[in-house]
Motif scaffolding. Sequence first.
Motif, PDB file in Angstrom:
ATOM      1  N   PRO A   1       0.821  -1.206   0.000  1.00 39.34           N
ATOM      2  CA  PRO A   1       0.000   0.000   0.000  1.00 39.34           C
ATOM      3  C   PRO A   1       0.863   1.268   0.000  1.00 39.34           C
ATOM      4  O   PRO A   1       1.777   1.384   0.826  1.00 39.34           O
ATOM      5  CB  PRO A   1      -0.808  -0.120   1.289  1.00 39.34           C
ATOM      6  N   TYR A   2       0.577   2.135  -0.964  1.00 41.36           N
ATOM      7  CA  TYR A   2       1.319   3.386  -1.161  1.00 41.36           C
ATOM      8  C   TYR A   2       2.819   3.211  -0.965  1.00 41.36           C
ATOM      9  O   TYR A   2       3.523   4.125  -0.540  1.00 41.36           O
ATOM     10  CB  TYR A   2       0.754   4.533  -0.285  1.00 41.36           C
ATOM     11  N   GLY A   3       3.315   2.018  -1.263  1.00 42.65           N
ATOM     12  CA  GLY A   3       4.753   1.777  -1.292  1.00 42.65           C
ATOM     13  C   GLY A   3       5.466   1.795   0.048  1.00 42.65           C
ATOM     14  O   GLY A   3       6.696   1.860   0.080  1.00 42.65           O
TER      15      GLY A   3
ATOM     16  N   SER B   1      -5.205  -6.971  -9.148  1.00 46.48           N
ATOM     17  CA  SER B   1      -5.620  -7.279 -10.507  1.00 46.48           C
ATOM     18  C   SER B   1      -7.131  -7.126 -10.551  1.00 46.48           C
ATOM     19  O   SER B   1      -7.754  -6.856  -9.540  1.00 46.48           O
ATOM     20  CB  SER B   1      -5.201  -8.705 -10.868  1.00 46.48           C
ATOM     21  N   GLY B   2      -7.712  -7.309 -11.733  1.00 47.51           N
ATOM     22  CA  GLY B   2      -9.166  -7.240 -11.848  1.00 47.51           C
ATOM     23  C   GLY B   2      -9.651  -5.821 -12.089  1.00 47.51           C
ATOM     24  O   GLY B   2      -8.904  -4.852 -11.978  1.00 47.51           O
ATOM     25  N   ASN B   3     -10.935  -5.726 -12.420  1.00 43.48           N
ATOM     26  CA  ASN B   3     -11.517  -4.430 -12.768  1.00 43.48           C
ATOM     27  C   ASN B   3     -12.077  -3.740 -11.531  1.00 43.48           C
ATOM     28  O   ASN B   3     -13.266  -3.461 -11.422  1.00 43.48           O
ATOM     29  CB  ASN B   3     -12.593  -4.608 -13.831  1.00 43.48           C
ATOM     30  N   CYS B   4     -11.168  -3.484 -10.591  1.00 42.44           N
ATOM     31  CA  CYS B   4     -11.556  -2.894  -9.321  1.00 42.44           C
ATOM     32  C   CYS B   4     -10.610  -1.727  -9.032  1.00 42.44           C
ATOM     33  O   CYS B   4      -9.765  -1.391  -9.858  1.00 42.44           O
ATOM     34  CB  CYS B   4     -11.455  -3.950  -8.229  1.00 42.44           C
ATOM     35  N   ILE B   5     -10.768  -1.131  -7.864  1.00 38.53           N
ATOM     36  CA  ILE B   5      -9.870  -0.048  -7.472  1.00 38.53           C
ATOM     37  C   ILE B   5      -8.576  -0.690  -6.976  1.00 38.53           C
ATOM     38  O   ILE B   5      -8.566  -1.421  -5.994  1.00 38.53           O
ATOM     39  CB  ILE B   5     -10.522   0.830  -6.394  1.00 38.53           C
ATOM     40  N   ARG B   6      -7.490  -0.427  -7.685  1.00 33.71           N
ATOM     41  CA  ARG B   6      -6.217  -1.084  -7.391  1.00 33.71           C
ATOM     42  C   ARG B   6      -5.485  -0.393  -6.238  1.00 33.71           C
ATOM     43  O   ARG B   6      -5.926   0.646  -5.745  1.00 33.71           O
ATOM     44  CB  ARG B   6      -5.344  -1.050  -8.655  1.00 33.71           C
ATOM     45  N   ASN B   7      -4.340  -0.967  -5.902  1.00 37.91           N
ATOM     46  CA  ASN B   7      -3.507  -0.391  -4.845  1.00 37.91           C
ATOM     47  C   ASN B   7      -3.347   1.118  -5.050  1.00 37.91           C
ATOM     48  O   ASN B   7      -2.965   1.563  -6.122  1.00 37.91           O
ATOM     49  CB  ASN B   7      -2.130  -1.071  -4.860  1.00 37.91           C
ATOM     50  N   VAL B   8      -3.660   1.883  -4.004  1.00 34.85           N
ATOM     51  CA  VAL B   8      -3.546   3.342  -4.072  1.00 34.85           C
ATOM     52  C   VAL B   8      -2.072   3.706  -3.900  1.00 34.85           C
ATOM     53  O   VAL B   8      -1.432   3.267  -2.953  1.00 34.85           O
ATOM     54  CB  VAL B   8      -4.406   3.998  -2.980  1.00 34.85           C
ATOM     55  N   THR B   9      -1.539   4.473  -4.840  1.00 35.61           N
ATOM     56  CA  THR B   9      -0.118   4.803  -4.773  1.00 35.61           C
ATOM     57  C   THR B   9       0.073   6.235  -4.273  1.00 35.61           C
ATOM     58  O   THR B   9      -0.848   7.051  -4.301  1.00 35.61           O
ATOM     59  CB  THR B   9       0.556   4.649  -6.154  1.00 35.61           C
ATOM     60  N   ALA B  10       1.297   6.514  -3.803  1.00 34.20           N
ATOM     61  CA  ALA B  10       1.590   7.845  -3.263  1.00 34.20           C
ATOM     62  C   ALA B  10       3.043   8.206  -3.528  1.00 34.20           C
ATOM     63  O   ALA B  10       3.862   7.342  -3.853  1.00 34.20           O
ATOM     64  CB  ALA B  10       1.309   7.872  -1.763  1.00 34.20           C
TER      65      ALA B  10
END
Lengths: 556, 98, 176
Positions: A59-61, A119-128
């Motif tokens: 998550p957000y690296g 993966s998949g058509n969803c909200i992916r890992n939020v990046t920052a």
Amino acid sequence: MYRYDEFDHAFVAARVEQFKDQVQRRLSGELTEEQFRPLRLMNGVYLQLHAYMLRVAVPYGTLSGRQMRRLGHIARVYDRGYGHFTTRQNIQYNWPALSDIPAILDELAEVEMHAMQTSGNCIRNVTADHFAGVAADEVADPRPFAEILRQWSSLHPEFSYLPRKFKIAVTGAEHDRAAIQVHDIGLHLKTNEAGELGFAVYVGGGQGRTPMVAKKIRDFLPAEDLLSYTTAIVRVYNLHGRRDNKYKARIKILVHETGTEELTRQIEAEWQALKESDLKLPQGDIDAIDSYFRPPVLPQRPEGWGALAAAKRTDTGFAAWVDQNVTPHKNPDYGVVTISLKPIGGIPGDASAEQMELVADIAEKFSQDEIRVSHEQNLVLPHVALADLHTVYELLLADGLATANAGLITDIIACPGLDYCALANARSIPVAQRISERFGAAERQSEIGELKIKISGCINACGHHHVGHIGILGVEKKGEELYQITLGGSADEITTVGEITGRGFSSEEVVDAIEKIVDTYLGLRTGKDENFLAAYRRVGAAPFKEALYGEVSRAA
Amino acid sequence: MTIKVLTANRLRDGEVVWYGADGEWRETIEGVLVARDADAAAALESVGKAAIRANLVVDVNLIDVEDRGGELYPLRLRERIRISGPTIDYEPRKTASA
Amino acid sequence: MSETQNEKQLWGREGFRDDPYIEAESLEVAGDAPDVILPLAAWLGLDDEVRRTSNRRIGVSVAPGEDIGPLLEKLDTIPLIALQFPAFNDGRSYSKAELLKGRHGFSGELRAVGDVLIDQVVFMLRAGFDTLQVTNPVALERLNARDLHDTPGYYQPGRGSAQANGTFSWRRTPAA
């Protein structure tokens, strides 16, 4: 950093149990591949050319030493001794057996990690921003909001079957290191005139087949409205995004086809109905999440100034590394260290189990137990005292992790390409390796200065070639690999999509072509302080095309 | 016509496999069953479908190869890389001591 | 793949139940069946007076690409809305369910029809569906065993859940 509470632990444990059951049912034949595929994708399991691939969310690296050590352990025990850090701040394992994946997910859950929604058509890992919380130019740490979004988007009942994948990035600094304008939603954390925290909201950026720079649809969204506004955007997209053609299904196409003004109107109207709902964030909750990300109390280490200067005088390798890979910390006694995963001639983003464990050890001893993964496929130690820099450098050097090239021509982003990826048309890694070798000499790199090369092995653009100062796209033509070059792309606060130079180059020709471009730049820049992108923006494509294609280009 | 062989990934571990002349899925292309005409290709295709139904393999493909002096050479680079593995030196080197 | 076509069965939170409705293209075709579900266009074509004074219940079925707007001002007279899932991965009907139940207070039966798989059941219930029309054999078997693939908590508000105690405002636990 954020720590799971009982609620999170129970949630992740339940999901792991479900996936164990699903894998068991697949192996026993109760589920067909067709039925299993969406389930495995929801848990980050792909099938690539040679094996399954597991993508684990970071998550957000942000990682702790314990988490990084576990990633190394998984690489050693369940994979072939290495992992690959991605442009979405995640890590991928290239060789896990399907039958081992439940055990890997157990190992991850123990250290508060999972592979959901990678993966998949969803909200992916939020990046920052990978320098979040330590960057000197930051208004506020964006990670508390990324964490709130991460939680809210986890197994969202309404948004798990979107038209296409959906990526959100957040930055809290004026200088955008998170590439927010090439995301489905980009959030720029800022304060308004009253000093309140909120976001400028960008929508509809993306790369792939149709690269587009995001449009700003709101200049200031109060922080408390983050979830209601995001819900409004994703709902409008879920209802109206195209589903007839997967290449036209991202929100960028909806923005383009509907028009920014009309889509903004729809989003704002939806938001008006949601604004005062349960989604409004109480300040107490924002504060509670924020407290997880409170900056560590850093002891004063003023002796570092002298020690650093002295060590730089006696160790030229160290001096070069400090100049290139250490950036200023909010606290003047500390520095932010970029650990390059781009050794000269190496595989961009790969790290061995031993390297991961070493980084974990160093982070625990010298960086307040914190590590970041950057979207540029490097690692970051956010809080290293200047006084400890030389020790850290020597430890990294011993394991091949002290390459002094952050932001230089050999700090190349590359997707796995045809060496691993089932979707790729051409190889990316060998091209990155040959460019790295060609320009690897320290003096030459330093002379060239800041230059971002990004390579993708297919039009999906996982290697971000559209926004490389020099972008390279591998395609397949008549059974051969062919590489198209784009120039002038950028993913910072002035985001631009690169322009294609002309016909592509064979695998044998492509490195020479890059060299011609670089030599052309060196010949026309006004001075060393005019970097490649600035020079390109000043002179345009013509001199580069002429260098590449000569007469042909003039005749055309 | 070009000759064809049948390849897939094994369900349990994802390993690349080819359908052998002995009726087993093998980890190397040596000893693979080669289809030299349309009937043989069709027969291979049904072998692939049956193997999917039996949950032995996934992602089954009938691929084009050439016989080059007794060696089978897939026409697509993708398939050559599936035989050779990644074309890069990908396994981590042991730590060099400084 | 080669699944035998199962019977459609209707399921709600309390378990399987009989389905009094039949689906028909028009009232004429429906004969004298008391409870009918019509396609949206046919339903909208009915005279409001006829619909209101009819002694049969007339529900409406909405495809993912169809707009629910025209139904909104008549919601209190609609006994059933069926939202379609022609494929499990077409998620538009989730947002419509959320709008119908959450925003517009639809109090009739909201039904999911089409490709209803076990892994979507909890999402559907939380988005506001009352009933699911199920044919998939794995889904039928798991629903029979009341194995819903649920999680012990949720990270968003949704129907059938309650505010989780002592934690963040967006978290919920399944309602008892």
